[in-house]
Design an enzyme around this catalytic site. Sequence first.
Site, PDB file in Angstrom:
ATOM      1  N   ARG A   1       0.912  -1.158   0.000  1.00 32.99           N
ATOM      2  CA  ARG A   1       0.000   0.000   0.000  1.00 32.99           C
ATOM      3  C   ARG A   1       0.942   1.197   0.000  1.00 32.99           C
ATOM      4  NH1 ARG A   1      -4.796  -2.704   1.326  1.00 32.99           N
ATOM      5  NH2 ARG A   1      -4.566  -4.384   2.842  1.00 32.99           N
TER       6      ARG A   1
ATOM      7  N   GLY B   1      -7.753  -4.150  -5.418  1.00 37.80           N
ATOM      8  CA  GLY B   1      -9.090  -3.729  -5.011  1.00 37.80           C
ATOM      9  C   GLY B   1      -9.372  -2.279  -5.375  1.00 37.80           C
ATOM     10  N   ASP B   2     -10.320  -1.642  -4.669  1.00 33.43           N
ATOM     11  CA  ASP B   2     -10.731  -0.292  -5.092  1.00 33.43           C
ATOM     12  C   ASP B   2      -9.623   0.743  -4.923  1.00 33.43           C
ATOM     13  OD1 ASP B   2     -10.988  -0.451  -2.394  1.00 33.43           O
ATOM     14  OD2 ASP B   2     -13.088   0.175  -2.296  1.00 33.43           O
TER      15      ASP B   2
ATOM     16  N   ASP C   1     -12.146  -9.679   0.012  1.00 36.40           N
ATOM     17  CA  ASP C   1     -13.336  -9.031   0.588  1.00 36.40           C
ATOM     18  C   ASP C   1     -14.558  -9.094  -0.332  1.00 36.40           C
ATOM     19  OD1 ASP C   1     -11.567  -8.332   2.569  1.00 36.40           O
ATOM     20  OD2 ASP C   1     -11.234  -6.311   1.801  1.00 36.40           O
TER      21      ASP C   1
ATOM     22  N   GLY D   1     -22.914 -23.154   9.253  1.00 32.48           N
ATOM     23  CA  GLY D   1     -24.167 -23.236  10.008  1.00 32.48           C
ATOM     24  C   GLY D   1     -24.103 -22.460  11.320  1.00 32.48           C
TER      25      GLY D   1
ATOM     26  N   HIS E   1     -23.284 -26.012  22.263  1.00 29.59           N
ATOM     27  CA  HIS E   1     -22.195 -25.133  21.800  1.00 29.59           C
ATOM     28  C   HIS E   1     -22.750 -24.208  20.711  1.00 29.59           C
ATOM     29  CE1 HIS E   1     -21.958 -28.056  18.518  1.00 29.59           C
ATOM     30  NE2 HIS E   1     -21.351 -27.111  17.835  1.00 29.59           N
TER      31      HIS E   1
ATOM     32  N   ARG F   1     -15.174 -18.037  23.729  1.00 29.96           N
ATOM     33  CA  ARG F   1     -13.777 -17.970  23.275  1.00 29.96           C
ATOM     34  C   ARG F   1     -13.747 -17.212  21.948  1.00 29.96           C
ATOM     35  NH1 ARG F   1     -13.115 -19.365  27.640  1.00 29.96           N
ATOM     36  NH2 ARG F   1     -11.703 -20.947  28.510  1.00 29.96           N
TER      37      ARG F   1
ATOM     38  N   GLN G   1      -6.305 -16.046   6.257  1.00 30.40           N
ATOM     39  CA  GLN G   1      -7.346 -16.054   5.215  1.00 30.40           C
ATOM     40  C   GLN G   1      -6.841 -15.550   3.866  1.00 30.40           C
ATOM     41  OE1 GLN G   1     -11.296 -14.531   7.325  1.00 30.40           O
ATOM     42  NE2 GLN G   1      -9.455 -13.748   8.283  1.00 30.40           N
TER      43      GLN G   1
HETATM   44  O1  F6P Z   1      -8.574  -5.951   1.721  1.00 28.93           O
HETATM   45  C1  F6P Z   1      -8.104  -7.179   2.156  1.00 28.93           C
HETATM   46  C2  F6P Z   1      -7.868  -7.175   3.633  1.00 28.93           C
HETATM   47  O2  F6P Z   1      -7.389  -8.441   4.015  1.00 28.93           O
HETATM   48  C3  F6P Z   1      -9.074  -6.784   4.486  1.00 28.93           C
HETATM   49  O3  F6P Z   1      -9.972  -7.852   4.654  1.00 28.93           O
HETATM   50  C4  F6P Z   1      -8.412  -6.329   5.747  1.00 28.93           C
HETATM   51  O4  F6P Z   1      -9.221  -5.384   6.431  1.00 28.93           O
HETATM   52  C5  F6P Z   1      -7.148  -5.690   5.259  1.00 28.93           C
HETATM   53  O5  F6P Z   1      -6.889  -6.212   3.975  1.00 28.93           O
HETATM   54  C6  F6P Z   1      -5.932  -5.917   6.134  1.00 28.93           C
HETATM   55  O6  F6P Z   1      -4.867  -5.200   5.606  1.00 28.93           O
HETATM   56  P1  F6P Z   1      -3.368  -5.382   6.064  1.00 28.93           P
HETATM   57  O7  F6P Z   1      -2.838  -6.642   5.466  1.00 28.93           O
HETATM   58  O8  F6P Z   1      -2.694  -4.167   5.511  1.00 28.93           O
HETATM   59  O9  F6P Z   1      -3.364  -5.458   7.553  1.00 28.93           O
END
Ligand code: F6P
Length: 323
Positions: free
Chosen positions: A74, A104-105, A129, A187, A218, A246, A254
């Site tokens: 970034r 992304g955007d 996202d 679920g 649970h 928890r 992810q």
């Molecule tokens: O846009 C992808 C994403 O993984 C978002 O889901 C999350 O908010 C953000 O990037 C996290 O960014 P960074 O890797 O800069 O912490």
Amino acid sequence: MEINRIGLLTSGGDAPGMNSAIRAVVRTACINKLETLGIRRGYNGLINGDVTEMGYRDVRGLNHMGGTILYTARSPEFQTEEGVAKAAKTCKYLGIDAIICIGGDGTFRGALDLAKHGIPSVGIPATIDNDIACTNYTIGFDTACNTAIEAIDKLRDTMHSHERCSLVEVMGHRAGHLAVYVGISVGANAILVPERPYDFEKDIADRIRKSRIQGRTHFDIIVAEGVGDIHQIANHIREETGLDPRVTILGHVQRGGTPTARDRVTAARMGRHAVELLLEGRFNRVVSIKDGHLQDFDIEEALSMKKDLQETMVETARILSTG
Ligand code: F6P
């Protein structure tokens, strides 16, 4: 304007399938006798001229690899007028006629800035996202869903044994697409998303109460990161229900992993389409997929569009998660 050399970059958060998109762009370019310069580290690389030539064979064996071989970043410098001007100058110096940017955007806003400096571009939507409004689907979403589901299925085993309440935070920035898909898939008893403010009594306490009456011991709650402090929600549940919750924040796991077929194929199709747009002289577009068909939108128009959760998905989640 004739295109001979394209610059290719990935920017913003990485997403599984970006490498397949890189492969598709480079190979489609090669076949059409265009040169590709890979730009490393997103717009930072464009500012600094951090580039590498990419040919047909340089992108061999990429489809199964998560992350991005071009690295990503970034770039605060690119958010300044001077940064954009510097990047446009680098393009002219390196003979880059157009940019294909995958992200992304934020990435597409960067492309629009470059367009204003005379550098045409095409954007390929890739973010876990799935929050790009002009497209039904963004590269990386399916893999991220599956990664989260696999982790939550494991959590469920231990939550079941201990008769506990599990709160899992999934990514999504300010959107709840990932949370809804994951929540339906596992679920969940409740799914909290930023687009739909929740009522603690109705959306959490009451659902837990009803589940308990039906013998469940649970509980699984999926919280999108954009909802706010998950620990506060857990404390509230502890106070109101006497359960011992928890919290698990799945985080950056992810974003990694081998891309699924859906992400690889979508990336291949979008990558090819992006190069073909440039060949046709259709500049400053974002590639999109709607109802399975490739489309494209003007970048400015794409950025002005808003995406909500699909109401039928929200409704499906609500109906199926009460017991
Ligand atoms: O846009 C992808 C994403 O993984 C978002 O889901 C999350 O908010 C953000 O990037 C996290 O960014 P960074 O890797 O800069 O912490």
